[in-house]
Design a protein around this motif. Structure first.
Motif, PDB file in Angstrom:
ATOM      1  N   SER A   1      13.152 -66.590  -4.089  1.00 31.21           N
ATOM      2  CA  SER A   1      11.740 -66.235  -3.999  1.00 31.21           C
ATOM      3  C   SER A   1      11.464 -65.498  -2.700  1.00 31.21           C
ATOM      4  O   SER A   1      12.073 -65.789  -1.675  1.00 31.21           O
ATOM      5  CB  SER A   1      10.865 -67.490  -4.052  1.00 31.21           C
ATOM      6  OG  SER A   1      10.994 -68.131  -5.295  1.00 31.21           O
ATOM      7  N   THR A   2      10.529 -64.567  -2.777  1.00 33.18           N
ATOM      8  CA  THR A   2      10.112 -63.779  -1.623  1.00 33.18           C
ATOM      9  C   THR A   2       8.592 -63.783  -1.580  1.00 33.18           C
ATOM     10  O   THR A   2       7.953 -63.590  -2.620  1.00 33.18           O
ATOM     11  CB  THR A   2      10.626 -62.324  -1.751  1.00 33.18           C
ATOM     12  OG1 THR A   2      12.044 -62.350  -1.879  1.00 33.18           O
ATOM     13  CG2 THR A   2      10.243 -61.487  -0.553  1.00 33.18           C
TER      14      THR A   2
ATOM     15  N   PHE B   1       7.208 -64.175  -5.224  1.00 33.41           N
ATOM     16  CA  PHE B   1       7.851 -63.427  -6.301  1.00 33.41           C
ATOM     17  C   PHE B   1       9.223 -64.057  -6.500  1.00 33.41           C
ATOM     18  O   PHE B   1      10.048 -64.073  -5.593  1.00 33.41           O
ATOM     19  CB  PHE B   1       7.984 -61.954  -5.906  1.00 33.41           C
ATOM     20  CG  PHE B   1       8.598 -61.082  -6.965  1.00 33.41           C
ATOM     21  CD1 PHE B   1       7.960 -60.883  -8.182  1.00 33.41           C
ATOM     22  CD2 PHE B   1       9.806 -60.443  -6.736  1.00 33.41           C
ATOM     23  CE1 PHE B   1       8.522 -60.066  -9.143  1.00 33.41           C
ATOM     24  CE2 PHE B   1      10.370 -59.628  -7.697  1.00 33.41           C
ATOM     25  CZ  PHE B   1       9.732 -59.436  -8.908  1.00 33.41           C
ATOM     26  N   THR B   2       9.455 -64.611  -7.671  1.00 35.32           N
ATOM     27  CA  THR B   2      10.682 -65.358  -7.951  1.00 35.32           C
ATOM     28  C   THR B   2      11.512 -64.640  -9.000  1.00 35.32           C
ATOM     29  O   THR B   2      10.980 -64.182 -10.023  1.00 35.32           O
ATOM     30  CB  THR B   2      10.339 -66.781  -8.431  1.00 35.32           C
ATOM     31  OG1 THR B   2       9.593 -67.432  -7.403  1.00 35.32           O
ATOM     32  CG2 THR B   2      11.590 -67.591  -8.721  1.00 35.32           C
ATOM     33  N   HIS B   3      12.811 -64.560  -8.731  1.00 37.13           N
ATOM     34  CA  HIS B   3      13.773 -63.896  -9.633  1.00 37.13           C
ATOM     35  C   HIS B   3      14.847 -64.916  -9.982  1.00 37.13           C
ATOM     36  O   HIS B   3      15.449 -65.510  -9.095  1.00 37.13           O
ATOM     37  CB  HIS B   3      14.368 -62.685  -8.916  1.00 37.13           C
ATOM     38  CG  HIS B   3      15.374 -61.918  -9.708  1.00 37.13           C
ATOM     39  ND1 HIS B   3      16.415 -61.265  -9.100  1.00 37.13           N
ATOM     40  CD2 HIS B   3      15.519 -61.687 -11.033  1.00 37.13           C
ATOM     41  CE1 HIS B   3      17.144 -60.662 -10.021  1.00 37.13           C
ATOM     42  NE2 HIS B   3      16.617 -60.910 -11.209  1.00 37.13           N
TER      43      HIS B   3
ATOM     44  N   GLN C   1      17.372 -63.810 -17.667  1.00 35.48           N
ATOM     45  CA  GLN C   1      16.850 -63.216 -16.433  1.00 35.48           C
ATOM     46  C   GLN C   1      15.334 -63.133 -16.541  1.00 35.48           C
ATOM     47  O   GLN C   1      14.790 -62.719 -17.565  1.00 35.48           O
ATOM     48  CB  GLN C   1      17.441 -61.820 -16.210  1.00 35.48           C
ATOM     49  CG  GLN C   1      17.098 -61.256 -14.867  1.00 35.48           C
ATOM     50  CD  GLN C   1      17.831 -59.956 -14.558  1.00 35.48           C
ATOM     51  OE1 GLN C   1      17.888 -59.562 -13.420  1.00 35.48           O
ATOM     52  NE2 GLN C   1      18.372 -59.294 -15.537  1.00 35.48           N
ATOM     53  N   ASN C   2      14.671 -63.558 -15.468  1.00 34.94           N
ATOM     54  CA  ASN C   2      13.222 -63.610 -15.442  1.00 34.94           C
ATOM     55  C   ASN C   2      12.752 -63.323 -14.028  1.00 34.94           C
ATOM     56  O   ASN C   2      13.422 -63.671 -13.059  1.00 34.94           O
ATOM     57  CB  ASN C   2      12.772 -65.016 -15.883  1.00 34.94           C
ATOM     58  CG  ASN C   2      11.303 -65.257 -15.704  1.00 34.94           C
ATOM     59  OD1 ASN C   2      10.842 -65.490 -14.592  1.00 34.94           O
ATOM     60  ND2 ASN C   2      10.556 -65.217 -16.775  1.00 34.94           N
TER      61      ASN C   2
ATOM     62  N   ALA D   1      15.113 -57.600  -9.045  1.00 33.07           N
ATOM     63  CA  ALA D   1      13.819 -57.497  -9.713  1.00 33.07           C
ATOM     64  C   ALA D   1      12.843 -56.911  -8.703  1.00 33.07           C
ATOM     65  O   ALA D   1      12.888 -57.250  -7.513  1.00 33.07           O
ATOM     66  CB  ALA D   1      13.346 -58.863 -10.189  1.00 33.07           C
ATOM     67  N   HIS D   2      11.983 -56.010  -9.177  1.00 33.64           N
ATOM     68  CA  HIS D   2      11.030 -55.329  -8.302  1.00 33.64           C
ATOM     69  C   HIS D   2       9.643 -55.409  -8.929  1.00 33.64           C
ATOM     70  O   HIS D   2       9.486 -55.097 -10.115  1.00 33.64           O
ATOM     71  CB  HIS D   2      11.396 -53.852  -8.127  1.00 33.64           C
ATOM     72  CG  HIS D   2      12.829 -53.610  -7.788  1.00 33.64           C
ATOM     73  ND1 HIS D   2      13.320 -53.720  -6.509  1.00 33.64           N
ATOM     74  CD2 HIS D   2      13.884 -53.287  -8.577  1.00 33.64           C
ATOM     75  CE1 HIS D   2      14.620 -53.445  -6.521  1.00 33.64           C
ATOM     76  NE2 HIS D   2      14.981 -53.184  -7.759  1.00 33.64           N
TER      77      HIS D   2
END
Length: 151
Positions: free
Chosen positions: A32-33, A54-56, A68-69, A133-134
């Motif tokens: 996460s960011t 924002f979690t990938h 993938q999410n 992920a962006h």
């Protein structure tokens, strides 16, 4: 007392068996960011409203991605904002030399949403490297989150 000692030994042995039972090789990565939804000022102090993450998530084994999410979760003041407007989430894949070789571009959503999210389909990557992920808002990349895909 001997009963308790035997029970403890039996439970420890059972736990060791559970921990050492071989399973299929699986790999998962979650990261996460912080991402801000807005800026506000309280008493002359500016706050960038980074109450959102924002979690990938990537699940799979080797170069095979089974799940993938990516999405945003907000709390506190961030959950009260209007959210992210005109947003999309892209997934990109690069090799070990950081050369981009695949992009899965998401749909641009014109509505404002506090919790944008996107899943990507399972796939097998042609090479090792990284999956990212962006999050884009109004066509501008706000935040990225990446995971290395290695042997």
């Amino acid at each position: 007392m001997q009963y308790v000692a035997r029970l403890t030994t039996a439970l420890a042995a059972a736990g060791a068996l559970v921990l050492t039972t071989p399973t299929g090789a699986q790999a998962s990565a979650i990261g996460s960011t912080p991402v801000r939804t807005f800026e506000y000022s309280v008493g002359g102090v500016d706050d960038e409203g980074a109450d959102c993450m924002f979690t990938h998530i990537v699940r799979g084994s080797g170069r095979k991605i089974t799940y993938q999410n990516a999405g945003v979760d907000c709390a506190f003041v961030g959950a009260l904002s209007s959210g992210f407007c005109n947003w999309r989430i892209d997934f990109t894949y690069a090799d070990t030399n950081n050369r981009l070789y695949r992009t899965s571009r998401g749909k641009t959503h014109s509505e404002c949403k506090i919790d944008p999210m996107r899943n990507n389909s399972p796939q097998t990557l042609p090479r090792y490297g990284k999956a990212c992920a962006h999050l884009y808002v109004n066509g501008v990349r706000c935040v990225s989150q990446c995971h290395h895909i290695t042997k």
